[in-house]
Every structure is written in C-alpha cells, then in structure tokens.
Design a protein around this motif. Structure first.
Motif, PDB file in Angstrom:
ATOM      1  N   PRO A 221       0.846  -1.205   0.000  1.00  0.00           N
ATOM      2  CA  PRO A 221       0.000   0.000   0.000  1.00  0.00           C
ATOM      3  C   PRO A 221       0.878   1.251   0.000  1.00  0.00           C
ATOM      4  O   PRO A 221       1.793   1.362   0.824  1.00  0.00           O
ATOM      5  N   TYR A 222       0.615   2.173  -0.908  1.00  0.00           N
ATOM      6  CA  TYR A 222       1.422   3.399  -0.911  1.00  0.00           C
ATOM      7  C   TYR A 222       0.704   4.476  -1.716  1.00  0.00           C
ATOM      8  O   TYR A 222      -0.255   4.202  -2.445  1.00  0.00           O
ATOM      9  N   LEU A 223       1.192   5.699  -1.549  1.00  0.00           N
ATOM     10  CA  LEU A 223       0.666   6.840  -2.301  1.00  0.00           C
ATOM     11  C   LEU A 223       1.562   7.059  -3.513  1.00  0.00           C
ATOM     12  O   LEU A 223       2.739   7.397  -3.368  1.00  0.00           O
ATOM     13  N   HIS A 224       1.017   6.854  -4.705  1.00  0.00           N
ATOM     14  CA  HIS A 224       1.810   7.043  -5.922  1.00  0.00           C
ATOM     15  C   HIS A 224       1.943   8.518  -6.246  1.00  0.00           C
ATOM     16  O   HIS A 224       3.039   9.023  -6.427  1.00  0.00           O
ATOM     17  N   HIS A 225       0.807   9.229  -6.361  1.00  0.00           N
ATOM     18  CA  HIS A 225       0.909  10.674  -6.572  1.00  0.00           C
ATOM     19  C   HIS A 225      -0.362  11.409  -6.152  1.00  0.00           C
ATOM     20  O   HIS A 225      -1.423  10.823  -5.989  1.00  0.00           O
ATOM     21  N   THR A 226      -0.176  12.693  -5.957  1.00  0.00           N
ATOM     22  CA  THR A 226      -1.292  13.611  -5.785  1.00  0.00           C
ATOM     23  C   THR A 226      -1.306  14.512  -7.012  1.00  0.00           C
ATOM     24  O   THR A 226      -0.280  14.719  -7.663  1.00  0.00           O
ATOM     25  N   SER A 227      -2.473  15.069  -7.346  1.00  0.00           N
ATOM     26  CA  SER A 227      -2.577  15.867  -8.564  1.00  0.00           C
ATOM     27  C   SER A 227      -3.353  17.147  -8.283  1.00  0.00           C
ATOM     28  O   SER A 227      -4.391  17.118  -7.606  1.00  0.00           O
ATOM     29  N   TRP A 228      -2.863  18.235  -8.827  1.00  0.00           N
ATOM     30  CA  TRP A 228      -3.361  19.562  -8.464  1.00  0.00           C
ATOM     31  C   TRP A 228      -3.714  20.347  -9.721  1.00  0.00           C
ATOM     32  O   TRP A 228      -2.898  20.475 -10.642  1.00  0.00           O
ATOM     33  N   GLN A 229      -4.912  20.891  -9.737  1.00  0.00           N
ATOM     34  CA  GLN A 229      -5.404  21.590 -10.918  1.00  0.00           C
ATOM     35  C   GLN A 229      -4.806  22.991 -11.033  1.00  0.00           C
ATOM     36  O   GLN A 229      -4.780  23.745 -10.055  1.00  0.00           O
ATOM     37  N   VAL A 230      -4.366  23.325 -12.234  1.00  0.00           N
ATOM     38  CA  VAL A 230      -3.953  24.691 -12.543  1.00  0.00           C
ATOM     39  C   VAL A 230      -4.779  25.191 -13.733  1.00  0.00           C
ATOM     40  O   VAL A 230      -5.515  24.425 -14.353  1.00  0.00           O
ATOM     41  N   ASP A 231      -4.654  26.476 -14.047  1.00  0.00           N
ATOM     42  CA  ASP A 231      -5.589  27.098 -14.988  1.00  0.00           C
ATOM     43  C   ASP A 231      -5.578  26.467 -16.382  1.00  0.00           C
ATOM     44  O   ASP A 231      -6.629  26.247 -16.977  1.00  0.00           O
ATOM     45  N   ASP A 232      -4.386  26.261 -16.929  1.00  0.00           N
ATOM     46  CA  ASP A 232      -4.297  25.803 -18.315  1.00  0.00           C
ATOM     47  C   ASP A 232      -2.921  25.211 -18.568  1.00  0.00           C
ATOM     48  O   ASP A 232      -2.079  25.149 -17.658  1.00  0.00           O
ATOM     49  N   VAL A 233      -2.690  24.798 -19.796  1.00  0.00           N
ATOM     50  CA  VAL A 233      -1.437  24.095 -20.099  1.00  0.00           C
ATOM     51  C   VAL A 233      -0.218  24.988 -19.885  1.00  0.00           C
ATOM     52  O   VAL A 233       0.869  24.505 -19.522  1.00  0.00           O
ATOM     53  N   ASP A 234      -0.364  26.283 -20.076  1.00  0.00           N
ATOM     54  CA  ASP A 234       0.770  27.182 -19.812  1.00  0.00           C
ATOM     55  C   ASP A 234       1.148  27.157 -18.333  1.00  0.00           C
ATOM     56  O   ASP A 234       2.329  27.239 -17.983  1.00  0.00           O
TER      57      ASP A 234
END
Ligand SMILES: [Fe+2]
Length: 332
Positions: A221-234
């Motif tokens: 059991p482990y945490l692979h990743h967290t993901s965080w929203q940003v405005d756009d691809v730039d």
C-alpha cells in the motif's frame, strides 16, 4: 451525486520539513502563517486527524481551502482522504454500505470514517459545503482560420506570478487488493467508475472530475501521486519549469497529455518520494448517463502524447524499501 468533492488529504512522510518546503515551492499556501521548520512534530504517529489537528504542516489551494496536511510517519503514505457530502443522510447511506461490505466504521454527527485494508488509507466522509470555482477566462489562441489573438503576444509568455494550484484533483493509490479497494470506494463510499485499465486499475470520481481517486494493484500500500489543478497548459508548463529551475532532480515525467482523463500533465517528485502532478483540462462528467466507461489496456491507456514514462514512474524506486517497512528518506 451526494458525494461532491475531495476535501483534504493527510500525507505522512518521514521528512516533514523538507516535504513541506517542497509543497510551498509547488504553489500551495501554508495555513496559519509561515512554515514551522524548527520543532519536530509532537503528535502521535499515524493518529487520526481529529487528534493531531494542531500538528503537521497545513496548506491551502486557491479554491479548495485547506487541502493538504503533512504529518510525520515512519514511511511515506496517504494517512487520510477526505470526501465531502451534502447532508447527514449521505453519512447514513455510507455507514450502511460499509457495513454491508463488512468494514468497520467510526460514525460521528458530522462524519463517517473507515480504513480500506488494501490501500491502508482512512477515508473520512464528512459534511462539507460545495465550492464554486471562479470562472477563468480561456486565453485567446490562434488556430488555422480562427485568429482570436490579434496584435498581441500570448498570455502564457507574459505571466510572471508564481503558479498556484486551484484545487486538489486526485490521488493515486497502490493497493494490495485492488478488487476490494475498488469495491470499498465504489460500493462502500459511493464513487463512480469512469474508466478502468484491465486487471490493474480503476479511475473513480466523487465529483464531476473524470477521476478523484485511482486505485491500482501494487505489492505494497502506498501513495503514488497527488494531482493539483492549474488554470491551463501554460500553467502546467510554467509551474514545472519553476520547480525544475530550483532543483532539476525533481523532474519525473512531462509535459504530456493523458489518454484516460485527457488532461495535460507534468509530474515531479517530492523529497519523500511521492510524485505530485500539475494538471489542466481534465474530462468533466456531469451526466452519468452520457458517459460510457471504457476498459483500456496497453501503453495508450497511460498517455496520448509526450515522452514515454520513466521506469521509476511505473515502479517507484523506493517500493522495495516500502515493502520491508524501511524509512524511505531522511528523518529530518
Ligand atoms: Fe494523475
């Protein structure tokens, strides 16, 4: 759906101060003033959130409020995942569903919590107000036959403010029992399955985001990743570029575009060994009847374009250490 958002995650690491500094660089805002990098945490290791509220380092996103708390644990892991619901009836339903699965749950007037044995994550379903993200105008893009940006340079090259994630998007968890973990989140908590990778993983949502939790089969059991929203691809590119200017060794995988979920991505690695992702333009599912979950396999399920993922992304280098219970990094 009665579930409507991720609220907060509690991330356990052996090296709280280093990891907290990383997430400040990443663009999260420390709660309650500057980072306390002096005294070690005094709270009990792995204690539930309610008893360690004053310990650990806490961070806010622009739209989601306080969404990350970092506490000290012997090995890196996700200690707790918060899911927001509208009213007590939702808590009653979750409590009954968990009982049907044979999972013990702690119920209070405002929350119900239970541990998924496959991921060892404590999922806390709690009453929480919905949030409305402020609409962010799309930048003007030029395309063949459609020139919307005239006599001016692209917004993406003129921005100077540090990138700040708008909200926590998803977590990816390794489970020693993927099948049961999927049932835990789907049947027990009430997540919906958006897509699956045959025999390996399930992308599940508790909001209109394509996925908020991904559970994949793993030896530990482990945490692979967290993901965080940003405005756009730039912002994906600007955020990652700033992180790499500070420390090139943080680079993991990007820039690319995922196939499942469609989002742009760039992954970096924190000092505890967990990946963190900037993302934008994720698929949005507001009508369950109009989305057909797919079952995917092969490399295409992972990404549509961009460089190939490094082997360390698919099998993090500290997996063997995590399996033997060894510390995965420095203790300070
Ligand atoms: Fe991701």
């Amino acid at each position: 759906m009665p579930l409507h958002r991720l609220t907060q995650i509690v991330m356990g690491v052996p090296n709280v101060e280093q990891t907290a500094a990383y997430y400040q660089d990443f663009g999260l805002t420390p709660s309650g003033g500057p980072l306390d990098t002096g005294a070690p945490d005094s709270g009990p290791v792995d204690a539930p959130a309610a008893t360690t509220h004053k310990n650990g380092q806490r961070f806010r996103t622009v739209d989601g409020g306080e969404q990350l708390r970092i506490v000290r644990t012997p090995r890196r892991r996700l200690v707790e995942l918060g899911v927001g619901v509208d009213d007590p009836d939702d808590l009653n339903r979750v409590t009954a569903s968990l009982a049907l699965l044979g999972v013990a749950a702690d119920r209070t007037p405002s929350a119900v919590a239970a541990v998924d044995p496959g991921t060892e994550v404590r999922v806390r379903v709690e009453l929480s107000p919905r949030y409305q993200q402020t609409a962010t105008p799309l930048p003007a893009y030029n395309a063949p036959g459609i020139n919307t940006r005239l006599q001016e340079r692209a917004a993406g090259i003129l921005r100077e403010a540090p990138v700040q994630p708008r909200k926590l998007g998803h977590v990816v968890l390794g489970s020693t029992d993927q099948e049961f973990s999927q049932r835990f989140f789907q049947e027990g908590i009430g997540f919906k399955v958006s897509d699956t990778v045959k025999g390996l993983a399930a992308f599940m949502r508790c909001s209109s985001d394509h996925h908020n939790v991904l559970v994949q089969q793993a030896p530990v059991p482990y945490l692979h990743h967290t993901s965080w929203q940003v405005d756009d691809v730039d912002e994906v590119g600007r955020g990652a570029t700033a992180m790499l200017q500070a420390d090139p060794d943080r680079h993991t995988w990007g820039l690319g575009r995922h196939f499942i979920g469609s989002n742009f991505f760039w992954y970096l690695k924190d000092p505890a060994g967990t990946f963190s992702e900037y993302y934008s333009d994720l698929d949005c599912i507001v009508d369950d009847a109009l989305w057909t979950p797919g079952q995917w396999e092969g490399a295409k399920s992972l990404w549509a374009w961009g460089p190939p993922p490094p082997p360390s992304f698919l099998a993090p280098e500290d997996l063997a250490d995590l399996m033997t219970g060894a510390h995965s990094g420095p203790t300070k």
